[in-house]
Scaffold this motif. Structure first.
Motif, PDB file in Angstrom:
ATOM      1  N   GLU A  13       7.136   1.681   0.666  1.00 31.47           N
ATOM      2  CA  GLU A  13       7.880   1.585   2.194  1.00 31.47           C
ATOM      3  C   GLU A  13       6.589   2.165   2.980  1.00 31.47           C
ATOM      4  OE1 GLU A  13      10.892   0.200   3.497  1.00 31.47           O
ATOM      5  OE2 GLU A  13      11.436   1.810   3.878  1.00 31.47           O
ATOM      6  N   LYS A  14       6.346   2.676   3.600  1.00 27.42           N
ATOM      7  CA  LYS A  14       5.676   3.613   5.154  1.00 27.42           C
ATOM      8  C   LYS A  14       6.845   2.688   6.338  1.00 27.42           C
ATOM      9  CE  LYS A  14       2.770   6.434   7.285  1.00 27.42           C
ATOM     10  NZ  LYS A  14       2.526   7.460   6.109  1.00 27.42           N
ATOM     11  N   VAL A  15       6.683   3.936   7.222  1.00 30.04           N
ATOM     12  CA  VAL A  15       7.455   3.766   8.410  1.00 30.04           C
ATOM     13  C   VAL A  15       6.346   5.149   9.206  1.00 30.04           C
ATOM     14  CG1 VAL A  15       9.186   4.547   9.750  1.00 30.04           C
ATOM     15  CG2 VAL A  15       9.312   3.775   7.198  1.00 30.04           C
TER      16      VAL A  15
ATOM     17  N   GLN B 228       6.421  -2.934   3.903  1.00 28.15           N
ATOM     18  CA  GLN B 228       6.501  -3.130   2.407  1.00 28.15           C
ATOM     19  C   GLN B 228       5.110  -3.724   2.354  1.00 28.15           C
ATOM     20  OE1 GLN B 228      10.225  -4.995   2.848  1.00 28.15           O
ATOM     21  NE2 GLN B 228      11.722  -3.200   3.261  1.00 28.15           N
ATOM     22  N   TYR B 229       5.171  -2.503   1.288  1.00 27.41           N
ATOM     23  CA  TYR B 229       3.480  -3.787   0.829  1.00 27.41           C
ATOM     24  C   TYR B 229       3.726  -3.174  -1.483  1.00 27.41           C
ATOM     25  CZ  TYR B 229       2.466   1.833   0.963  1.00 27.41           C
ATOM     26  OH  TYR B 229       2.826   3.315   0.343  1.00 27.41           O
TER      27      TYR B 229
ATOM     28  N   ASN C  40       6.645  -1.534  -5.690  1.00 28.60           N
ATOM     29  CA  ASN C  40       6.443  -1.823  -4.265  1.00 28.60           C
ATOM     30  C   ASN C  40       6.926  -0.485  -3.415  1.00 28.60           C
ATOM     31  OD1 ASN C  40       7.142  -4.342  -4.841  1.00 28.60           O
ATOM     32  ND2 ASN C  40       8.688  -4.556  -5.126  1.00 28.60           N
TER      33      ASN C  40
ATOM     34  N   VAL D  43       7.627  -0.576  10.086  1.00 26.68           N
ATOM     35  CA  VAL D  43       8.172  -0.758   8.992  1.00 26.68           C
ATOM     36  C   VAL D  43       7.317  -1.242   7.965  1.00 26.68           C
ATOM     37  CG1 VAL D  43       9.941  -0.581   7.153  1.00 26.68           C
ATOM     38  CG2 VAL D  43      10.659  -0.511   8.797  1.00 26.68           C
TER      39      VAL D  43
ATOM     40  N   LYS E  33       4.169  -7.328   1.248  1.00 23.02           N
ATOM     41  CA  LYS E  33       5.484  -8.087   1.130  1.00 23.02           C
ATOM     42  C   LYS E  33       6.256  -8.377   2.447  1.00 23.02           C
ATOM     43  CE  LYS E  33       7.560  -7.737  -3.170  1.00 23.02           C
ATOM     44  NZ  LYS E  33       7.880  -7.876  -3.607  1.00 23.02           N
ATOM     45  N   GLN E  34       6.012  -7.007   3.538  1.00 27.12           N
ATOM     46  CA  GLN E  34       7.490  -7.445   4.448  1.00 27.12           C
ATOM     47  C   GLN E  34       7.047  -6.805   5.355  1.00 27.12           C
ATOM     48  OE1 GLN E  34      11.802  -7.698   3.777  1.00 27.12           O
ATOM     49  NE2 GLN E  34      12.072  -8.456   6.226  1.00 27.12           N
ATOM     50  N   VAL E  35       7.073  -7.094   7.115  1.00 26.47           N
ATOM     51  CA  VAL E  35       6.933  -5.924   8.115  1.00 26.47           C
ATOM     52  C   VAL E  35       7.768  -6.251   9.152  1.00 26.47           C
ATOM     53  CG1 VAL E  35       4.625  -7.337   9.360  1.00 26.47           C
ATOM     54  CG2 VAL E  35       5.105  -5.187   9.075  1.00 26.47           C
TER      55      VAL E  35
END
Length: 66
Positions: A14-16, A5-6, A12, A3, A41-43
């Motif tokens: 999100e790609k899964v 988050q970018y 913002n 997952v 931002k977070q992965v």
């Protein structure tokens, strides 16, 4: 499951991916899913957060392609 988050412009997003290998393969295409410079931002990988030295799609690709 991977997952990501970018930041997409000013928003913002999100790609899964079901598997990290799917992200790596898609980034190797002539037209990849993301440009290298896109900020992350977070992965998380299988529910565990990843700490990247380079918080961009290029950094994630390099991390997963080791």
């Amino acid at each position: 499951m991977l997952v990501i988050q970018y930041v997409n412009g000013q928003t913002n997003a999100e790609k899964v991916y079901q598997k990290a290998a799917e992200f790596v393969a898609n980034q190797q295409l002539e037209v990849p899913d993301f440009e290298d410079y896109v900020a992350i931002k977070q992965v998380t990988l299988d529910g565990q957060p990843l700490t990247l030295a380079d918080a961009t799609m290029r950094g994630l690709y390099n991390y997963l392609n080791q």
